[in-house]
Design a protein around this motif. Structure first.
Motif, PDB file in Angstrom:
ATOM      1  N   ASN A 126       0.817  -1.221   0.000  1.00  0.00           N
ATOM      2  CA  ASN A 126       0.000   0.000   0.000  1.00  0.00           C
ATOM      3  C   ASN A 126       0.850   1.269   0.000  1.00  0.00           C
ATOM      4  N   ALA A 127       1.972   1.231   0.672  1.00  0.00           N
ATOM      5  CA  ALA A 127       2.827   2.438   0.698  1.00  0.00           C
ATOM      6  C   ALA A 127       3.310   2.762  -0.721  1.00  0.00           C
ATOM      7  N   TRP A 128       3.718   1.742  -1.437  1.00  0.00           N
ATOM      8  CA  TRP A 128       4.220   1.927  -2.814  1.00  0.00           C
ATOM      9  C   TRP A 128       3.093   2.409  -3.714  1.00  0.00           C
ATOM     10  N   PHE A 129       1.939   1.719  -3.615  1.00  0.00           N
ATOM     11  CA  PHE A 129       0.809   2.091  -4.475  1.00  0.00           C
ATOM     12  C   PHE A 129       0.329   3.517  -4.162  1.00  0.00           C
ATOM     13  N   ASP A 130       0.235   3.843  -2.862  1.00  0.00           N
ATOM     14  CA  ASP A 130      -0.260   5.176  -2.490  1.00  0.00           C
ATOM     15  C   ASP A 130       0.663   6.274  -3.019  1.00  0.00           C
ATOM     16  N   ASN A 131       1.966   6.027  -2.967  1.00  0.00           N
ATOM     17  CA  ASN A 131       2.897   7.043  -3.487  1.00  0.00           C
ATOM     18  C   ASN A 131       2.750   7.200  -5.001  1.00  0.00           C
ATOM     19  N   LEU A 132       2.561   6.061  -5.676  1.00  0.00           N
ATOM     20  CA  LEU A 132       2.373   6.132  -7.129  1.00  0.00           C
ATOM     21  C   LEU A 132       1.083   6.900  -7.451  1.00  0.00           C
ATOM     22  N   ALA A 133       0.029   6.595  -6.706  1.00  0.00           N
ATOM     23  CA  ALA A 133      -1.262   7.261  -6.956  1.00  0.00           C
ATOM     24  C   ALA A 133      -1.163   8.763  -6.657  1.00  0.00           C
ATOM     25  N   ARG A 134      -0.433   9.107  -5.596  1.00  0.00           N
ATOM     26  CA  ARG A 134      -0.282  10.541  -5.270  1.00  0.00           C
ATOM     27  C   ARG A 134       0.502  11.272  -6.353  1.00  0.00           C
ATOM     28  N   LEU A 135       1.543  10.610  -6.854  1.00  0.00           N
ATOM     29  CA  LEU A 135       2.307  11.212  -7.959  1.00  0.00           C
ATOM     30  C   LEU A 135       1.399  11.452  -9.158  1.00  0.00           C
ATOM     31  N   ASN A 136       0.564  10.453  -9.429  1.00  0.00           N
ATOM     32  CA  ASN A 136      -0.334  10.549 -10.583  1.00  0.00           C
ATOM     33  C   ASN A 136      -1.294  11.728 -10.409  1.00  0.00           C
ATOM     34  N   GLU A 137      -1.801  11.893  -9.176  1.00  0.00           N
ATOM     35  CA  GLU A 137      -2.717  13.017  -8.920  1.00  0.00           C
ATOM     36  C   GLU A 137      -2.006  14.347  -9.137  1.00  0.00           C
ATOM     37  N   ARG A 138      -0.781  14.450  -8.602  1.00  0.00           N
ATOM     38  CA  ARG A 138      -0.048  15.716  -8.785  1.00  0.00           C
ATOM     39  C   ARG A 138       0.238  15.961 -10.261  1.00  0.00           C
ATOM     40  N   ALA A 139       0.625  14.892 -10.970  1.00  0.00           N
ATOM     41  CA  ALA A 139       0.924  15.028 -12.403  1.00  0.00           C
ATOM     42  C   ALA A 139      -0.301  15.553 -13.140  1.00  0.00           C
ATOM     43  N   ARG A 140      -1.472  14.956 -12.862  1.00  0.00           N
ATOM     44  CA  ARG A 140      -2.702  15.393 -13.562  1.00  0.00           C
ATOM     45  C   ARG A 140      -3.000  16.858 -13.246  1.00  0.00           C
ATOM     46  N   ARG A 141      -2.854  17.230 -11.963  1.00  0.00           N
ATOM     47  CA  ARG A 141      -3.128  18.637 -11.578  1.00  0.00           C
ATOM     48  C   ARG A 141      -2.237  19.594 -12.353  1.00  0.00           C
ATOM     49  N   GLN A 142      -0.972  19.152 -12.584  1.00  0.00           N
ATOM     50  CA  GLN A 142      -0.017  20.025 -13.286  1.00  0.00           C
ATOM     51  C   GLN A 142      -0.123  19.914 -14.808  1.00  0.00           C
ATOM     52  N   GLY A 143      -0.991  19.045 -15.292  1.00  0.00           N
ATOM     53  CA  GLY A 143      -1.087  18.841 -16.740  1.00  0.00           C
ATOM     54  C   GLY A 143       0.044  17.993 -17.293  1.00  0.00           C
ATOM     55  N   VAL A 144       0.667  17.188 -16.418  1.00  0.00           N
ATOM     56  CA  VAL A 144       1.759  16.294 -16.837  1.00  0.00           C
ATOM     57  C   VAL A 144       1.193  14.888 -16.989  1.00  0.00           C
ATOM     58  N   ASP A 145       1.754  14.142 -17.930  1.00  0.00           N
ATOM     59  CA  ASP A 145       1.274  12.789 -18.219  1.00  0.00           C
ATOM     60  C   ASP A 145       2.180  11.773 -17.523  1.00  0.00           C
ATOM     61  N   MET A 146       1.623  11.030 -16.555  1.00  0.00           N
ATOM     62  CA  MET A 146       2.398   9.962 -15.911  1.00  0.00           C
ATOM     63  C   MET A 146       1.816   8.621 -16.331  1.00  0.00           C
ATOM     64  N   MET A 147       2.667   7.671 -16.627  1.00  0.00           N
ATOM     65  CA  MET A 147       2.225   6.361 -17.130  1.00  0.00           C
ATOM     66  C   MET A 147       2.997   5.257 -16.439  1.00  0.00           C
ATOM     67  N   LEU A 148       2.411   4.087 -16.487  1.00  0.00           N
ATOM     68  CA  LEU A 148       3.131   2.864 -16.132  1.00  0.00           C
ATOM     69  C   LEU A 148       3.287   2.072 -17.430  1.00  0.00           C
ATOM     70  N   HIS A 149       4.504   1.713 -17.743  1.00  0.00           N
ATOM     71  CA  HIS A 149       4.735   0.870 -18.931  1.00  0.00           C
ATOM     72  C   HIS A 149       5.049  -0.534 -18.468  1.00  0.00           C
ATOM     73  N   THR A 150       4.341  -1.509 -19.031  1.00  0.00           N
ATOM     74  CA  THR A 150       4.595  -2.868 -18.585  1.00  0.00           C
ATOM     75  C   THR A 150       4.849  -3.790 -19.754  1.00  0.00           C
ATOM     76  N   HIS A 151       4.811  -5.115 -19.501  1.00  0.00           N
ATOM     77  CA  HIS A 151       5.559  -5.997 -20.365  1.00  0.00           C
ATOM     78  C   HIS A 151       4.959  -7.407 -20.340  1.00  0.00           C
ATOM     79  N   PHE A 152       3.777  -7.554 -20.951  1.00  0.00           N
ATOM     80  CA  PHE A 152       3.177  -8.884 -21.092  1.00  0.00           C
ATOM     81  C   PHE A 152       3.579  -9.441 -22.457  1.00  0.00           C
ATOM     82  N   ASN A 153       3.938 -10.720 -22.472  1.00  0.00           N
ATOM     83  CA  ASN A 153       4.339 -11.352 -23.731  1.00  0.00           C
ATOM     84  C   ASN A 153       3.410 -12.477 -24.156  1.00  0.00           C
ATOM     85  N   HIS A 154       2.585 -12.964 -23.228  1.00  0.00           N
ATOM     86  CA  HIS A 154       1.734 -14.117 -23.535  1.00  0.00           C
ATOM     87  C   HIS A 154       0.441 -13.981 -22.729  1.00  0.00           C
ATOM     88  N   PRO A 155      -0.703 -14.400 -23.323  1.00  0.00           N
ATOM     89  CA  PRO A 155      -1.973 -14.232 -22.612  1.00  0.00           C
ATOM     90  C   PRO A 155      -2.018 -14.919 -21.250  1.00  0.00           C
TER      91      PRO A 155
END
Ligand code: SF4
Length: 471
Positions: free
Chosen positions: A273-302
């Motif tokens: 939860n600490a990790w997720f909450d920090n990521l979510a808070r960053l995302n909120e600040r980014a949106r407020r500032q008009g900045v685009d924050m993303m998570l890029h991930t890496h699935f190769n097979h269903p």
């Protein structure tokens, strides 16, 4: 067959009848083909209990990200301890022998291990990506070089690659929750191996400070990729520090954390939860500032997406965190149209945007995983149209030598007999040619022989370069 950029004929996936003929027969406007919805079916229940060492593990324990990390397998003997009789001695020996030669260490999470089919370990597409077999290995291509994308050559500072004018790649750390055979950063990621001593890119304050100061001093940089290693291994305070510092830099308009985590340890999103909450808070600040924050991930097979992924994605989606996916095309894993189609549809169903399919980079110890450019072109044609355009990934070659991502079809020259393709990247490096080489065992026998002789190799490469339209 030799093809130039303007001659892309002879493709087994091209329609056998013209569009007009098709329309007058089975494809009348409004007629519907049967729709395959198997991408909506995820593995259910406590699927991990079929692994002998996890038989007694309850759901709460299996969802605990700390338990996953603590019980990750890092030694061949650990595989035997968890799998017991399900892993025969000959397969264990095959694995142990392979790890003496390859650049990537063994590390798999219990979750990932439980997704592998241990009734058919040799044929399993998930095992194939993380656990090599000596009996299946092939010699490296003679044109392969370590760090084939030349990330270090384009790095003004250790672990900070600045290739495209407005984008930098910050390699924040050199560890991951699992180690993938196909890792393009095998020159730095993970512990040293018998066969390889690696470049160190530790998560140190001094290295990060230098990189952040560089970004602040270069106003043309609008886009920052934070990778490694894997952002999943950053502590909660570290992910916060990096994100907040980037948000303090006015000209940074986009940044993305790159992580394979969702595909191999989605438990982190549900229980750290600490990790997720920090990521979510960053995302909120980014949106407020008009900045685009993303998570890029890496699935190769269903198979890599389960009900646990569904829950993790729901939590990310509800927090407004957008996720994109980058797939690596691998022989025997996802190099067929039905698998790729199901993967893309499944990702779309999970609200993960399929962004790229990469032609496998030229990485040591992975010749048996690479495909040809021809295969990639055919798969792009075969899969496009199976879902909406915005959910259709772009097939790219990350041009060896540092040309950046090139659309797989955009070669200046390709000869599928010699297996040599030539790309140009004028907006990245004018006047340079970038060559990719198909795996030799996929070529006609006569050309496989030519690759055995250095003079004939050089002649084939020189001939390919002469076919470039202009430099
Ligand atoms: S998670 Fe990414 S960085 Fe780590 S080994 Fe796999 S591909 Fe390489």
């Amino acid at each position: 067959m030799e093809r130039s950029a303007n001659d892309k004929s002879s493709n087994r996936h091209l329609p056998l009848v013209s569009a007009e003929e098709s329309e007058t027969s089975s494809q009348r406007p409004g007629s519907m083909r049967p729709v395959d919805v198997s991408h909506r079916t995820f593995s259910e229940g406590e699927f991990w209990r079929k692994i002998p060492g996890f038989e007694a593990i309850d759901e709460a324990t299996f969802l605990d990200h700390r338990w996953q990390v603590k019980n990750s397998i890092t030694k061949v003997a650990g595989l035997k301890a968890v799998l017991g009789e399900r892993l025969s001695d000959d397969v264990i020996e095959d694995i142990a022998e392979a790890f003496r030669e390859v650049p990537m260490a063994l590390r798999v999470s219990p979750y990932l291990l439980a997704l592998m089919n241990w009734d058919d370990p040799k044929g399993d597409p998930i095992r194939r990506q993380f656990i090599p077999l000596a009996s299946r290995s092939l010699p490296d291509h003679p044109k392969l070089s370590f760090d084939s994308l030349r990330e270090q050559a384009d790095a003004p500072l250790p672990g900070l690659t600045h290739r495209y004018p407005d984008k930098v790649l910050l390699l924040a750390l050199d560890t991951c929750p699992v180690y993938c055979r196909f890792c393009t950063r095998s020159y730095a990621v993970g512990p040293d191996q018998d066969a390889v001593a690696k470049v160190s890119l530790k998560a140190t304050t001094s290295r990060w400070e230098a990189a952040l100061n560089y970004i602040a001093r270069h106003p043309q940089v609008e886009d920052v990729v934070i990778s490694g290693g894997d952002a999943w291994n950053l502590r909660a305070d570290q992910i916060d520090t990096l994100g907040q510092r980037l948000l303090d830099i006015e000209h940074v308009r986009r940044f993305r954390f790159a992580s394979k985590g969702l595909a191999i340890l989605p438990q982190k999103i549900l229980t750290d939860n600490a990790w997720f909450d920090n990521l979510a808070r960053l995302n909120e600040r980014a949106r407020r500032q008009g900045v685009d924050m993303m998570l890029h991930t890496h699935f190769n097979h269903p198979v890599e997406a389960t009900w646990i992924t569904q829950q993790a994605m729901l939590r990310l989606h509800q927090a407004g965190i957008h996720v994109r996916n980058q797939t690596v095309l691998q022989r025997g894993v996802n190099d067929d149209a039905p698998t790729l189609t199901r993967l893309n549809r499944r990702l779309g169903y999970l609200n993960i945007h399929p962004y790229y399919v990469y032609v496998h980079d030229m990485v040591r110890g992975t010749e048996t995983l690479r495909t040809s450019i021809k295969t990639a072109c055919e798969l792009e044609i075969a899969t496009r149209g199976s879902t909406a355009g915005f959910n259709t990934p772009t097939f790219v070659v990350d041009a060896p030598g540092g040309g950046g991502k090139r659309c797989v079809h955009s070669f200046d020259h390709y000869d599928d007999q010699s297996g040599i393709s030539v790309y140009r990247a004028p907006a990245v490096k004018a006047n340079e040619a970038f060559l990719y080489f198909d795996p030799i065992d996929t070529l006609p026998k006569a050309f496989q022989k030519r690759w055995q002789h250095p003079e004939q190799r050089d002649a084939m490469v020189a001939a390919a370069k002469r076919r470039i339209r202009r430099l």
